[in-house]
Design a protein around this motif. Structure first.
Motif, PDB file in Angstrom:
ATOM      1  N   PHE A   1       0.825  -1.205   0.000  1.00  0.00           N
ATOM      2  CA  PHE A   1       0.000   0.000   0.000  1.00  0.00           C
ATOM      3  C   PHE A   1       0.863   1.260   0.000  1.00  0.00           C
ATOM      4  CE2 PHE A   1      -2.296   3.400   2.166  1.00  0.00           C
ATOM      5  CZ  PHE A   1      -3.466   3.440   1.436  1.00  0.00           C
ATOM      6  N   PHE A   2       1.876   1.289   0.861  1.00  0.00           N
ATOM      7  CA  PHE A   2       2.743   2.452   0.943  1.00  0.00           C
ATOM      8  C   PHE A   2       3.483   2.699  -0.371  1.00  0.00           C
ATOM      9  CE2 PHE A   2       2.668   2.548   5.690  1.00  0.00           C
ATOM     10  CZ  PHE A   2       2.452   3.901   5.817  1.00  0.00           C
ATOM     11  N   SER A   3       3.956   1.640  -0.996  1.00  0.00           N
ATOM     12  CA  SER A   3       4.752   1.801  -2.204  1.00  0.00           C
ATOM     13  C   SER A   3       3.934   2.424  -3.338  1.00  0.00           C
ATOM     14  CB  SER A   3       5.334   0.452  -2.647  1.00  0.00           C
ATOM     15  OG  SER A   3       4.299  -0.463  -2.961  1.00  0.00           O
ATOM     16  N   THR A   4       2.712   1.911  -3.547  1.00  0.00           N
ATOM     17  CA  THR A   4       1.891   2.445  -4.633  1.00  0.00           C
ATOM     18  C   THR A   4       1.383   3.844  -4.322  1.00  0.00           C
ATOM     19  OG1 THR A   4      -0.018   1.276  -3.698  1.00  0.00           O
ATOM     20  CG2 THR A   4       1.171   0.198  -5.491  1.00  0.00           C
ATOM     21  N   GLN A   5       0.973   4.076  -3.084  1.00  0.00           N
ATOM     22  CA  GLN A   5       0.429   5.390  -2.745  1.00  0.00           C
ATOM     23  C   GLN A   5       1.501   6.471  -2.739  1.00  0.00           C
ATOM     24  OE1 GLN A   5      -3.019   6.036  -2.433  1.00  0.00           O
ATOM     25  NE2 GLN A   5      -2.742   4.052  -3.409  1.00  0.00           N
ATOM     26  N   LEU A   6       2.703   6.139  -2.338  1.00  0.00           N
ATOM     27  CA  LEU A   6       3.783   7.123  -2.324  1.00  0.00           C
ATOM     28  C   LEU A   6       4.152   7.542  -3.742  1.00  0.00           C
ATOM     29  CD1 LEU A   6       5.708   8.651  -0.431  1.00  0.00           C
ATOM     30  CD2 LEU A   6       7.355   6.801  -0.761  1.00  0.00           C
ATOM     31  N   LEU A   7       4.312   6.570  -4.636  1.00  0.00           N
ATOM     32  CA  LEU A   7       4.610   6.908  -6.026  1.00  0.00           C
ATOM     33  C   LEU A   7       3.418   7.581  -6.686  1.00  0.00           C
ATOM     34  CD1 LEU A   7       6.486   6.844  -8.439  1.00  0.00           C
ATOM     35  CD2 LEU A   7       5.705   4.522  -8.943  1.00  0.00           C
ATOM     36  N   GLY A   8       2.207   7.139  -6.356  1.00  0.00           N
ATOM     37  CA  GLY A   8       1.012   7.770  -6.901  1.00  0.00           C
ATOM     38  C   GLY A   8       0.911   9.231  -6.502  1.00  0.00           C
ATOM     39  N   MET A   9       1.277   9.529  -5.263  1.00  0.00           N
ATOM     40  CA  MET A   9       1.271  10.919  -4.797  1.00  0.00           C
ATOM     41  C   MET A   9       2.271  11.751  -5.595  1.00  0.00           C
ATOM     42  SD  MET A   9       2.243  12.394  -1.020  1.00  0.00           S
ATOM     43  CE  MET A   9       3.924  11.758  -1.210  1.00  0.00           C
ATOM     44  N   GLY A  10       3.470  11.212  -5.808  1.00  0.00           N
ATOM     45  CA  GLY A  10       4.473  11.936  -6.584  1.00  0.00           C
ATOM     46  C   GLY A  10       4.020  12.193  -8.006  1.00  0.00           C
ATOM     47  N   LEU A  11       3.421  11.176  -8.639  1.00  0.00           N
ATOM     48  CA  LEU A  11       2.934  11.344 -10.017  1.00  0.00           C
ATOM     49  C   LEU A  11       1.758  12.305 -10.083  1.00  0.00           C
ATOM     50  CD1 LEU A  11       3.115   7.626 -11.219  1.00  0.00           C
ATOM     51  CD2 LEU A  11       4.622   9.509 -11.898  1.00  0.00           C
ATOM     52  N   TYR A  12       0.927  12.298  -9.047  1.00  0.00           N
ATOM     53  CA  TYR A  12      -0.227  13.208  -9.024  1.00  0.00           C
ATOM     54  C   TYR A  12       0.221  14.666  -9.027  1.00  0.00           C
ATOM     55  CZ  TYR A  12      -4.265  15.707  -7.167  1.00  0.00           C
ATOM     56  OH  TYR A  12      -5.275  16.622  -6.965  1.00  0.00           O
ATOM     57  N   PHE A  13       1.114  15.007  -8.102  1.00  0.00           N
ATOM     58  CA  PHE A  13       1.595  16.388  -8.052  1.00  0.00           C
ATOM     59  C   PHE A  13       2.501  16.705  -9.242  1.00  0.00           C
ATOM     60  CE2 PHE A  13       0.355  15.765  -3.604  1.00  0.00           C
ATOM     61  CZ  PHE A  13      -0.430  16.895  -3.421  1.00  0.00           C
ATOM     62  N   GLY A  14       3.186  15.694  -9.756  1.00  0.00           N
ATOM     63  CA  GLY A  14       3.968  15.899 -10.965  1.00  0.00           C
ATOM     64  C   GLY A  14       3.092  16.234 -12.162  1.00  0.00           C
ATOM     65  N   SER A  15       1.930  15.581 -12.253  1.00  0.00           N
ATOM     66  CA  SER A  15       1.009  15.876 -13.347  1.00  0.00           C
ATOM     67  C   SER A  15       0.421  17.273 -13.214  1.00  0.00           C
ATOM     68  CB  SER A  15      -0.113  14.832 -13.390  1.00  0.00           C
ATOM     69  OG  SER A  15      -0.955  14.927 -12.254  1.00  0.00           O
ATOM     70  N   ILE A  16       0.202  17.732 -11.976  1.00  0.00           N
ATOM     71  CA  ILE A  16      -0.302  19.095 -11.764  1.00  0.00           C
ATOM     72  C   ILE A  16       0.732  20.120 -12.212  1.00  0.00           C
ATOM     73  CG2 ILE A  16      -0.951  20.791 -10.015  1.00  0.00           C
ATOM     74  CD1 ILE A  16      -2.287  18.588  -8.455  1.00  0.00           C
ATOM     75  N   ILE A  17       1.995  19.894 -11.838  1.00  0.00           N
ATOM     76  CA  ILE A  17       3.062  20.813 -12.242  1.00  0.00           C
ATOM     77  C   ILE A  17       3.180  20.860 -13.764  1.00  0.00           C
ATOM     78  CG2 ILE A  17       5.559  21.212 -12.157  1.00  0.00           C
ATOM     79  CD1 ILE A  17       5.541  19.901  -9.383  1.00  0.00           C
ATOM     80  N   THR A  18       3.145  19.680 -14.383  1.00  0.00           N
ATOM     81  CA  THR A  18       3.232  19.616 -15.850  1.00  0.00           C
ATOM     82  C   THR A  18       2.062  20.328 -16.510  1.00  0.00           C
ATOM     83  OG1 THR A  18       4.366  17.477 -15.671  1.00  0.00           O
ATOM     84  CG2 THR A  18       3.446  18.049 -17.810  1.00  0.00           C
ATOM     85  N   ALA A  19       0.870  20.122 -15.980  1.00  0.00           N
ATOM     86  CA  ALA A  19      -0.318  20.741 -16.556  1.00  0.00           C
ATOM     87  C   ALA A  19      -0.265  22.259 -16.443  1.00  0.00           C
ATOM     88  CB  ALA A  19      -1.569  20.205 -15.861  1.00  0.00           C
ATOM     89  N   LEU A  20       0.132  22.764 -15.278  1.00  0.00           N
ATOM     90  CA  LEU A  20       0.196  24.221 -15.093  1.00  0.00           C
ATOM     91  C   LEU A  20       1.254  24.837 -15.999  1.00  0.00           C
ATOM     92  CD1 LEU A  20      -0.233  24.556 -11.219  1.00  0.00           C
ATOM     93  CD2 LEU A  20      -1.914  25.028 -13.005  1.00  0.00           C
ATOM     94  N   LEU A  21       2.387  24.154 -16.150  1.00  0.00           N
ATOM     95  CA  LEU A  21       3.427  24.661 -17.054  1.00  0.00           C
ATOM     96  C   LEU A  21       2.910  24.686 -18.492  1.00  0.00           C
ATOM     97  CD1 LEU A  21       6.299  25.603 -17.642  1.00  0.00           C
ATOM     98  CD2 LEU A  21       6.988  23.193 -17.798  1.00  0.00           C
ATOM     99  N   ALA A  22       2.200  23.623 -18.895  1.00  0.00           N
ATOM    100  CA  ALA A  22       1.656  23.561 -20.258  1.00  0.00           C
ATOM    101  C   ALA A  22       0.657  24.689 -20.496  1.00  0.00           C
ATOM    102  CB  ALA A  22       1.000  22.203 -20.501  1.00  0.00           C
ATOM    103  N   ILE A  23      -0.211  24.923 -19.523  1.00  0.00           N
ATOM    104  CA  ILE A  23      -1.235  25.967 -19.681  1.00  0.00           C
ATOM    105  C   ILE A  23      -0.604  27.353 -19.710  1.00  0.00           C
ATOM    106  CG2 ILE A  23      -3.201  27.089 -18.561  1.00  0.00           C
ATOM    107  CD1 ILE A  23      -4.018  24.309 -17.509  1.00  0.00           C
ATOM    108  N   LEU A  24       0.242  27.647 -18.723  1.00  0.00           N
ATOM    109  CA  LEU A  24       0.794  28.997 -18.591  1.00  0.00           C
ATOM    110  C   LEU A  24       1.774  29.351 -19.707  1.00  0.00           C
ATOM    111  CD1 LEU A  24       1.327  29.091 -14.720  1.00  0.00           C
ATOM    112  CD2 LEU A  24      -0.528  30.124 -16.045  1.00  0.00           C
ATOM    113  N   SER A  25       2.421  28.343 -20.275  1.00  0.00           N
ATOM    114  CA  SER A  25       3.405  28.622 -21.324  1.00  0.00           C
ATOM    115  C   SER A  25       2.795  28.692 -22.719  1.00  0.00           C
ATOM    116  CB  SER A  25       4.503  27.555 -21.311  1.00  0.00           C
ATOM    117  OG  SER A  25       3.963  26.267 -21.570  1.00  0.00           O
ATOM    118  N   SER A  26       1.585  28.156 -22.886  1.00  0.00           N
ATOM    119  CA  SER A  26       1.004  28.098 -24.236  1.00  0.00           C
ATOM    120  C   SER A  26      -0.264  28.914 -24.410  1.00  0.00           C
ATOM    121  CB  SER A  26       0.715  26.641 -24.623  1.00  0.00           C
ATOM    122  OG  SER A  26      -0.169  26.032 -23.692  1.00  0.00           O
ATOM    123  N   VAL A  27      -0.941  29.268 -23.323  1.00  0.00           N
ATOM    124  CA  VAL A  27      -2.225  29.952 -23.466  1.00  0.00           C
ATOM    125  C   VAL A  27      -2.066  31.362 -24.027  1.00  0.00           C
ATOM    126  CG1 VAL A  27      -2.321  31.001 -21.148  1.00  0.00           C
ATOM    127  CG2 VAL A  27      -4.445  30.301 -22.303  1.00  0.00           C
TER     128      VAL A  27
END
Length: 288
Positions: free
Chosen positions: A60-86
């Motif tokens: 449980f810890f292994s999947t949730q820890l990596l899932g948390m990292g990917l979740y916030f990583g996807s938010i950072i990527t999305a905000l960069l994509a929006i702010l740099s291209s809009v």
């Protein structure tokens, strides 16, 4: 079209938001590494205390820890994509810098495609490095304690879904940029992105408690803006194994208890393609 791609590279690198995002991404990766190290030490102590139950807790810890990292990583990527291209089209129209390019033997379609390929390729590289960085920390720092067992096929599949996110966002951002001002387009996209992720969590909750109304709300939000489905497919690709088709991640906040269908994958790709075609059409008709 190639000159527009090169200019887009230079413009994106020169923007302060890009520099700040890179620095904050490095800080995020370091913080994730520290958290992974402490989690591995805690799991090691816990397994010694609770015996066989520690194996389940470890998964449980292994999947949730990596899932948390990917979740916030996807938010950072999305905000960069929006702010740099809009503002890539709207800001140049407002400042009349676009007149210099359109006065040359360059069609508006070529100009728009140059912007798209330039922004998308840069963001794909960024997203791939962030994804691989998070996974590398999980594997090396987590060791055999909180590291998720991932095959090469799972890694490539998860990476493909993760880097598709900025491409879809760039397509929609260019559509907004060709229709509205930079600020208006940015607000609309950030709200749509938020609706998508909130709807995704509502759908997962509805699936866990068997509430069809909540599931339908999530499906509608995914159809409105299908970015959350890409995150769910990323975690599903990494965490779902042949021996354990219902992964530990399915029971956690970053898991996927209601997996997106194959039709949703095609819908997401088609969504981005239609947005890009509409962006070209609107830009061709717009009076600049």
């Amino acid at each position: 079209m190639w000159p527009i791609i090169k200019i887009t590279y230079r413009e994106m690198i020169s923007k302060r938001i890009f520099t700040i995002t890179i620095l904050m991404s490095l800080a995020f990766i370091i913080l994730f590494g520290v958290a992974t190290w402490f989690a591995a030490r805690e799991v090691n102590d816990m397994m010694g205390r609770i015996g066989s139950d520690g194996v389940m807790m470890k998964g449980f810890f292994s999947t949730q820890l990596l899932g948390m990292g990917l979740y916030f990583g996807s938010i950072i990527t999305a905000l960069l994509a929006i702010l740099s291209s809009v503002g890539s089209i709207a800001s140049e129209i407002e400042s009349h810098q676009i007149d210099t390019w359109l006065a040359r033997s360059l069609t508006r379609k070529q100009y728009m495609l140059g912007k798209f390929f330039g922004l998308s390729s840069m963001l794909i590289l960024y997203a791939a490095l962030l994804f691989l960085g998070l996974l590398a920390i999980n594997q090396w720092v987590g060791g055999g304690l909180v590291a998720v067992q991932v095959s090469a096929g799972q890694l490539l599949s998860g990476l493909g879904y993760f880097v598709l996110l900025p491409v879809i966002l760039v397509s929609v951002s260019l559509l907004m940029s060709s229709m509205t001002t930079t600020v208006t387009g940015g607000i609309i996209l950030i709200i749509l992105y938020g609706i998508s992720f909130i709807g995704g969590f509502v759908e997962q909750l509805g699936s866990l408690i068997d509430q069809e109304s909540l599931i339908n709300i999530g499906i509608v939000s995914s159809l409105l803006f299908p970015t959350d489905s890409l995150f769910r497919l990323t975690t599903l690709s990494l965490f779902e194994t042949v021996d354990n088709p219902i992964s530990f991640a399915s029971q956690g906040i970053f898991g996927t208890s209601s997996p997106p269908s194959t039709a949703m994958i095609y819908y997401t790709i088609g969504y981005g393609l239609v947005a890009l075609l509409l962006a070209i059409r609107v830009f061709q008709k717009r009076d600049v």
